[in-house]
Design a protein around this motif. Structure first.
Motif, PDB file in Angstrom:
ATOM      1  N   ALA A 652       0.832  -1.210   0.000  1.00 40.43           N
ATOM      2  CA  ALA A 652       0.000   0.000   0.000  1.00 40.43           C
ATOM      3  C   ALA A 652       0.859   1.249   0.000  1.00 40.43           C
ATOM      4  CB  ALA A 652      -0.918  -0.003   1.212  1.00 40.43           C
ATOM      5  N   GLU A 653       0.380   2.257  -0.701  1.00 39.26           N
ATOM      6  CA  GLU A 653       1.056   3.553  -0.737  1.00 39.26           C
ATOM      7  C   GLU A 653       0.073   4.638  -0.340  1.00 39.26           C
ATOM      8  OE1 GLU A 653       2.746   4.145  -4.567  1.00 39.26           O
ATOM      9  OE2 GLU A 653       4.231   2.547  -4.373  1.00 39.26           O
ATOM     10  N   GLY A 654       0.608   5.663   0.323  1.00 44.76           N
ATOM     11  CA  GLY A 654      -0.229   6.794   0.702  1.00 44.76           C
ATOM     12  C   GLY A 654      -1.352   6.384   1.624  1.00 44.76           C
ATOM     13  N   SER A 655      -2.586   6.728   1.253  1.00 47.26           N
ATOM     14  CA  SER A 655      -3.746   6.453   2.104  1.00 47.26           C
ATOM     15  C   SER A 655      -4.600   5.319   1.551  1.00 47.26           C
ATOM     16  CB  SER A 655      -4.599   7.719   2.236  1.00 47.26           C
ATOM     17  OG  SER A 655      -5.066   8.139   0.963  1.00 47.26           O
ATOM     18  N   LEU A 685     -17.944   8.019   1.614  1.00 48.11           N
ATOM     19  CA  LEU A 685     -17.847   6.632   2.054  1.00 48.11           C
ATOM     20  C   LEU A 685     -19.022   6.312   2.973  1.00 48.11           C
ATOM     21  CD1 LEU A 685     -14.025   6.296   2.783  1.00 48.11           C
ATOM     22  CD2 LEU A 685     -15.262   6.011   0.627  1.00 48.11           C
ATOM     23  N   VAL A 686     -19.768   5.274   2.608  1.00 47.69           N
ATOM     24  CA  VAL A 686     -20.949   4.850   3.354  1.00 47.69           C
ATOM     25  C   VAL A 686     -20.770   3.376   3.707  1.00 47.69           C
ATOM     26  CG1 VAL A 686     -23.442   4.535   3.279  1.00 47.69           C
ATOM     27  CG2 VAL A 686     -22.414   6.545   2.199  1.00 47.69           C
ATOM     28  N   PHE A 687     -20.773   3.063   5.001  1.00 46.18           N
ATOM     29  CA  PHE A 687     -20.506   1.697   5.451  1.00 46.18           C
ATOM     30  C   PHE A 687     -21.752   1.075   6.079  1.00 46.18           C
ATOM     31  CE2 PHE A 687     -16.235   3.456   5.312  1.00 46.18           C
ATOM     32  CZ  PHE A 687     -15.466   2.382   4.869  1.00 46.18           C
ATOM     33  N   THR A 688     -21.946  -0.197   5.803  1.00 48.14           N
ATOM     34  CA  THR A 688     -22.932  -1.013   6.517  1.00 48.14           C
ATOM     35  C   THR A 688     -22.159  -2.071   7.290  1.00 48.14           C
ATOM     36  OG1 THR A 688     -24.721  -0.681   4.928  1.00 48.14           O
ATOM     37  CG2 THR A 688     -24.815  -2.668   6.291  1.00 48.14           C
ATOM     38  N   GLY A 706     -13.488   9.245  -0.383  1.00 48.29           N
ATOM     39  CA  GLY A 706     -12.546   8.267  -0.901  1.00 48.29           C
ATOM     40  C   GLY A 706     -12.960   7.785  -2.273  1.00 48.29           C
ATOM     41  N   ARG A 707     -12.128   6.934  -2.839  1.00 51.79           N
ATOM     42  CA  ARG A 707     -12.437   6.351  -4.139  1.00 51.79           C
ATOM     43  C   ARG A 707     -11.957   4.905  -4.148  1.00 51.79           C
ATOM     44  NH1 ARG A 707      -8.430   5.592  -7.846  1.00 51.79           N
ATOM     45  NH2 ARG A 707      -6.341   6.284  -7.228  1.00 51.79           N
ATOM     46  N   ALA A 708     -12.633   4.068  -4.938  1.00 54.78           N
ATOM     47  CA  ALA A 708     -12.217   2.680  -5.088  1.00 54.78           C
ATOM     48  C   ALA A 708     -10.964   2.618  -5.954  1.00 54.78           C
ATOM     49  CB  ALA A 708     -13.333   1.861  -5.717  1.00 54.78           C
ATOM     50  N   LEU A 724      -8.266   6.893   0.695  1.00 50.10           N
ATOM     51  CA  LEU A 724      -8.885   7.931   1.510  1.00 50.10           C
ATOM     52  C   LEU A 724      -8.464   9.293   0.997  1.00 50.10           C
ATOM     53  CD1 LEU A 724      -8.287   6.319   5.014  1.00 50.10           C
ATOM     54  CD2 LEU A 724     -10.377   6.278   3.653  1.00 50.10           C
ATOM     55  N   LEU A 725      -9.447  10.187   0.862  1.00 51.37           N
ATOM     56  CA  LEU A 725      -9.177  11.508   0.288  1.00 51.37           C
ATOM     57  C   LEU A 725      -9.489  12.641   1.262  1.00 51.37           C
ATOM     58  CD1 LEU A 725     -10.713  10.886  -3.255  1.00 51.37           C
ATOM     59  CD2 LEU A 725      -8.310  10.748  -2.577  1.00 51.37           C
ATOM     60  N   GLY A 726      -9.602  12.312   2.551  1.00 51.29           N
ATOM     61  CA  GLY A 726      -9.848  13.363   3.530  1.00 51.29           C
ATOM     62  C   GLY A 726     -11.255  13.313   4.081  1.00 51.29           C
ATOM     63  N   ARG A 727     -11.569  14.295   4.931  1.00 53.41           N
ATOM     64  CA  ARG A 727     -12.877  14.358   5.572  1.00 53.41           C
ATOM     65  C   ARG A 727     -13.652  15.554   5.061  1.00 53.41           C
ATOM     66  NH1 ARG A 727     -14.128  11.234   9.484  1.00 53.41           N
ATOM     67  NH2 ARG A 727     -15.681  12.667  10.329  1.00 53.41           N
TER      68      ARG A 727
END
Length: 834
Positions: A652-655, A685-688, A706-708, A724-727
Motif C-alpha cells: 500500500a502507498e499513501g492512504s 464513504l458509506v458503510f454497513t 474516498g475512491r475505489a 482515503l481523500l480526507g474528511r
C-alpha cells in the motif's frame, strides 16, 4: 406447487419422477457445488430475512407456513423458528460452536506462526428428520448450511410441506443463489428402501433422528467413512435433595415440566430421584407430589393419548399396582386418568409411558454415578434441586454418569442460544477442522489464504435511508441494555465527541479482524517488540483496542500509552528494546523531536504504525532519514462508532487501504447526490456493518471521502481497496469560498518543502473573516514568504483576498501551541472560532 411436486431440488419444486432421475447424481452435484465456499454471511442474511417474515403474522410466508400446522400450534412453532433464525441467535451459535462468525476462512490461530486453520464442510450431508417436531427438519438444514455443506433433507411423505416451503423461502432470500444450490428437500416414506439406499450411499455424513432400531438401520446402510450423527431418543429426570423435596413451589415447577408437551420432549422429566435410601420417604414424597401434579394438571388440560399410548400407560400402571403387594411400589393416579405418579423403591432408571406419567425413586448421592452410568447412552437432562453446593457436587456426579445437561427445576425444556445438544455441538459434527502449514517467510504478511484466491462474496447493501451521526446518537437512547457492554467516546476531532456502544462479542470480532489486517501491514508478532503509545482514558478506544489486537496476535507488547513525559517514554523504549511503536502521528512526531538525540542514538525503532491521522511525505522522510525507521504504515483505518474499517498491506502507498469486508459492506456515493459514483471516482464513504449485535449501523455516512482503487494489488490479495481523500471537515467555508485544508497542506509541502504540522484557525473580524495558517517554527523560517507562496498556489485564497472577503495570514508557532483533541491527541486541522 401441485400435489405431485413433493420435492424441493435446488430452488425448484419437482415431482417423484424428476427426483428419482436426479438422485443418483448427488455425489457429482456435491463436487461441483463445494468448489465455491459458502460464506456464513450469506446464510445469516437469508435467515434473518426469513426470520423477520416469520415474526410478522401479516406476512405471506407466515400465512403459508401456518397453513401446514395445526391451528393451536402454528403461532408457537413459527415463533420458535423465527427466534432460531434470528441473526443474534445464529451468530451466538457460530461463536460458541465454531469459534467465530467466519469459520470457513483459512486464518492464523496464532499470529506467531504461518499455520492456517478453518472449519470445512463434510460434503454431502443427509438429514433424516423426525416426524414429531416440525421445526427440527429445516433448522437442521440451516445448521448444515452454516457449516457450508450440500444438504439433502428426507421427511416423511405424511409430513406437510413446511420444511420444503421454508427452505425455498431461504433460497429466495439469498441473492447469490448459493443457498439454493446447496439444498434438496425430499418427501417420501421410509419404506422406499431404494431411495434411502441411493441417498445414504452417496453421503459424507448422515444426521438421523429416531429410536435405536431406526438409527441402527441408518448405520448399516451408511458407506464406509461416512459420519453418522445420531440424534436418538433420550431420558431425562429430576434429582431433589431433602430440603428441595419439601418445597411446594419447587414441586409445582417440576409438575409444570411434566405437563409441558406431555413429556414428548427428550428433556421432559420421566423420573424424580430423591437423595434418600428410605422407602418411606419415597412413598410420602410421591403422595405430596401427586397433589401438586393434580393441581398443575387441572390448570393445563391434557389431550387424550392415542390407543397405543393408552395401552402402554395402562399396562405399566397395572404392573406397578401389582407390585404394591410386595411393598415395592405405590401408585397415585387421577380418577380421569389424566396423570399418574408411580413410587418405586428400586433406583434403576426406568422410562415412563409419558403423558404425565412419573416415576419417583430413591438414589442417595454417593450412588448416583454407579447407578445411572449403565444408561449413559440414553441420558440427557437432569434438573437438580438443592443448594449451590448441592448443585455443584451433583452436577459432577451426573456428568460422570453420562448426563449432558443440568438445569434448574422448572426449566428443563428451556435452553439458551449456543447450547450444545446431547453433549455435542452440531456445527462441529457437520464440519471438519482443516489446516495448511506454509513456509514462514513467504507468508508472514498473509493473514488469510482465501484472500489470495478471489474476492469475498458479499451481501448487497440494504435498502435503507442513509444514517448520520445524529441518528446514531438518537438510537442509543432505545438500545437494549443486553447489547451495551462496552462504551467508547470519539476523540471529537471533527465535532462533538460521540458515544459508541458494543457488545463484548462485537468487540472481540472486530479486534480479530483488525489483527489480521495488522499482519498484512507487515507487523510480525514472532519478532517485533511493540510499544503501544496510543492515548488512553476518557472512554477513548485506541489504546484499549490495540492492546486487544496485539494480545490476539500473541505479540510482545509494552503498553505504555501516550503521555506528556517524553523523556520517560523514550527511556522505556530503549530499556525494553522496543523496535515498533504504535500511536497517533501528532504524538509520535512530538516524541521523536522532543527526544531526538536519545532516539537517534538508540536507532532501534524500525517500524511505526499509526492511526487516526496521516504522516505527510516530508514527515516520513525525516523519520526514515534521521531516525532509521524502515516501515511507516497505517495500523488501521477505523472510527470509534464503526470500529476497524480497513487495513494497509505491505504494497500500500499513501492512504490506500484494503476494506475489512469481513465486517463491512462499502458504498461510495456521489458527493452531492445519493447515488453510486462511477468506478474509480471520488465520493462519500458509506458503510454497513454486518457484525454488530446491538448498534447495527446500516448505510452510515462516516464523514470521509474516498475512491475505489481498481486492479490487482501487488500483495496478491483480492480484497477490495479504497484511497482515503480526507474528511468533509477538511473543507471550511470562509469569505464565501470553500477552502480545502489538504490543498493548503499539499501546497506548503510542494512549494515550501515544509514537513511539519499545519493548522488552520478561522475567526470573525470587524469587516472580514480571518484565516490563519499555523506552521511549526522549526520548519517555517519565513512566515511572510510562506503566505505569499500559499496565496499564489491556492486560487480561493487569492480571490477571497482580492474581493476583500478574507484576511489570510501565516504564523510560525512552537509545537506546543497547536490545538489538539483532549482524548486522542489528534491535531485539530481546522479550528473554527466563529
Amino acid at each position: 406447487m401441485t400435489t405431485s411436486a413433493l420435492h424441493l431440488w435446488q430452488g425448484e419444486f419437482i415431482d417423484d419422477a424428476q427426483a428419482g432421475r436426479r438422485l443418483g447424481g448427488l455425489a457429482e452435484l456435491t463436487g461441483r457445488v463445494l468448489a465455491r465456499a459458502l460464506p456464513t454471511d450469506v446464510v445469516l442474511g437469508a435467515c434473518a430475512a426469513v426470520g423477520r417474515d416469520l415474526a410478522d403474522p401479516g406476512s405471506a410466508l407466515y400465512g403459508r407456513l401456518a397453513g401446514h400446522l395445526p391451528a393451536d400450534e402454528a403461532a408457537q412453532t413459527l415463533a420458535e423458528l423465527a427466534g432460531a433464525l434470528g441473526r443474534q441467535a445464529l451468530e451466538r451459535k457460530l461463536r460458541r460452536e465454531l469459534g467465530g462468525l467466519r469459520p470457513e476462512r483459512l486464518t492464523r490461530p496464532d499470529g506467531r506462526e504461518t499455520v492456517y486453520e478453518s472449519w470445512a464442510p463434510v460434503g454431502l450431508l443427509v438429514h433424516i428428520a423426525p416426524g414429531n417436531a416440525a421445526a427440527v427438519a429445516p433448522l437442521s438444514v440451516v445448521e448444515g448450511l452454516l457449516a457450508g455443506n450440500v444438504n439433502v433433507l428426507k421427511t416423511s411423505s405424511s409430513d406437510t410441506a413446511l420444511a420444503q416451503d421454508l427452505l425455498a423461502a431461504l433460497g429466495a432470500a439469498d441473492p447469490t443463489g448459493m443457498i439454493c444450490e446447496r439444498v434438496v428437500a425430499l418427501r417420501f416414506p421410509s419404506a422406499r428402501k431404494d431411495w434411502i439406499r441411493t441417498l445414504c450411499g452417496q453421503a459424507d455424513a448422515i444426521a438421523a433422528w429416531g429410536g435405536e432400531d431406526a438409527l441402527r438401520a441408518v448405520s448399516e446402510i451408511a458407506p464406509p467413512g461416512c459420519r453418522v450423527v445420531e440424534w436418538g431418543h433420550r431420558i431425562s429426570f429430576a434429582y431433589l435433595t431433602r430440603e428441595a423435596a419439601a418445597d411446594d413451589g419447587l414441586l409445582d415447577a417440576l409438575a409444570g415440566d411434566v405437563c409441558r408437551f406431555e413429556q414428548q420432549a427428550c428433556s421432559s422429566p420421566q423420573v424424580v430421584y430423591l437423595d434418600t435410601r428410605d422407602a418411606t420417604d419415597v412413598f410420602a414424597f410421591a403422595g405430596r407430589f401427586a397433589e401438586r401434579l393434580a393441581k398443575v394438571s387441572e390448570a393445563r388440560r391434557a389431550p387424550l393419548p392415542g390407543p397405543a399410548e393408552q395401552a402402554e400407560i395402562t399396562t405399566m400402571q397395572q404392573l406397578a399396582r401389582l407390585e404394591q403387594h410386595l411393598g415395592l411400589t405405590r401408585v397415585f393416579a387421577a380418577e380421569d386418568g389424566s396423570w399418574r405418579v408411580m413410587a418405586d423403591t428400586r433406583p434403576a432408571l426406568d422410562a415412563s409411558p409419558l403423558h404425565r406419567s412419573v416415576w419417583v425413586k430413591p438414589l442417595p448421592r454417593h450412588a448416583v454415578t454407579e447407578t445411572l452410568r449403565p444408561m449413559r447412552r440414553f441420558l440427557q437432562t437432569a434438573a437438580v434441586g438443592g443448594s449451590p453446593q448441592d448443585v455443584a457436587e451433583l452436577s459432577r456426579a451426573l456428568f460422570a454418569a453420562g448426563v449432558t445437561r443440568v438445569t434448574p427445576v422448572g426449566s428443563m425444556l428451556e435452553g439458551y442460544e449456543g447450547e450444545p445438544h446431547d453433549g455435542v455441538y452440531a456445527l462441529q459434527r457437520y464440519s471438519r477442522r482443516v489446516s495448511a502449514r506454509t513456509q514462514d517467510e513467504q507468508f508472514r504478511t498473509v493473514a488469510c489464504l482465501d484472500d489470495l484466491v478471489a474476492p469475498a462474496v458479499l451481501p448487497p447493501a440494504p435498502q435503507a435511508p442513509l444514517l448520520g451521526k445524529e441518528g446514531v446518537q438518537r438510537a442509543l437512547a432505545s438500545l437494549d441494555p443486553r447489547h451495551a457492554h462496552l462504551y467508547f467516546r470519539s476523540g471529537g476531532s471533527s465535532g462533538p465527541p460521540a458515544l459508541s456502544v458494543f457488545t463484548c462479542d462485537d468487540y472481540d470480532n472486530q479486534m480479530r479482524a483488525a489483527a489480521d489486517g495488522l499482519l498484512s501491514a507487515g507487523f510480525d508478532p514472532a519478532r517485533d517488540r511493540a510499544a503501544n503509545l496510543f492515548y488512553c482514558g476518557g472512554m477513548y478506544g485506541s489504546f484499549i483496542s490495540f492492546f486487544s489486537i496485539l494480545e490476539r496476535l500473541n505479540a510482545t507488547q509494552i503498553p505504555m500509552a501516550a503521555g506528556p513525559d517524553h523523556a520517560m517514554t523514550a527511556e522505556a523504549l530503549v530499556t525494553h528494546g522496543a523496535d515498533t511503536v504504535f500511536g497517533m502521528p501528532s504524538y509520535l512526531w512530538q516524541l521523536f523531536h522532543a527526544e531526538a538525540d536519545r532516539l537517534r542514538a538508540y536507532g532501534g525503532i524500525r517500524k511505526v504504525f499509526y492511526g487516526g491521522e496521516h504522516f505527510t511525505a516530508e514527515q516520513r522522510r525525516v523519520l526514515t532519514d534521521e531516525f532509521g525507521v524502515e516501515v511507516i504504515r497505517s495500523a488501521a483505518y477505523g472510527s470509534t462508532d464503526l470500529g476497524p474499517l480497513g487495513y494497509q498491506c505491505t504494497a500500500a502507498e499513501g492512504s490506500v487501504h484494503h476494506v475489512l469486508t469481513d465486517l463491512h459492506t462499502l458504498e461510495i456515493l456521489d458527493p452531492h447526490e445519493d447515488r453510486p459514483v462511477e468506478t474509480g471516482e471520488p465520493g462519500r464513504l458509506v458503510f454497513t456493518t454486518r457484525a454488530r449485535a446491538g448498534q447495527r449501523l446500516e448505510r452510515y455516512e462516516i464523514g470521509d471521502l474516498g475512491r475505489a482503487v481498481q486492479g490487482a494489488c501487488a500483495c496478491g490479495s483480492h480484497v477490495p481497496r479504497l484511497e482515503l481523500l480526507g474528511r468533509y471537515g477538511d473543507v471550511v467555508r470562509v469569505g464565501t469560498y470553500f477552502v480545502n485544508y489538504r490543498r493548503i497542506l499539499r501546497a506548503a509541502q510542494e512549494r515550501l518543502g515544509y514537513h511539519g504540522e499545519l493548522q488552520l484557525l478561522v475567526v470573525s473580524g470587524p469587516d472580514r473573516e480571518m484565516l490563519t495558517a499555523r506552521l511549526d517554527e522549526q520548519y517555517a523560517g519565513d512566515p511572510e514568504g510562506a503566505r505569499e507562496a500559499l496565496v499564489a498556489e491556492v486560487p480561493e485564497l487569492a480571490s477571497a483576498e482580492a474581493e476583500g472577503l478574507l484576511a489570510f495570514a501565516v504564523e510560525a508557532v512552537r509545537r506546543e501551541v497547536f490545538e489538539r483533541t483532549a482524548t486522542s491527541g489528534k491535531l485539530r486541522t481546522v479550528v473554527d472560532l466563529r
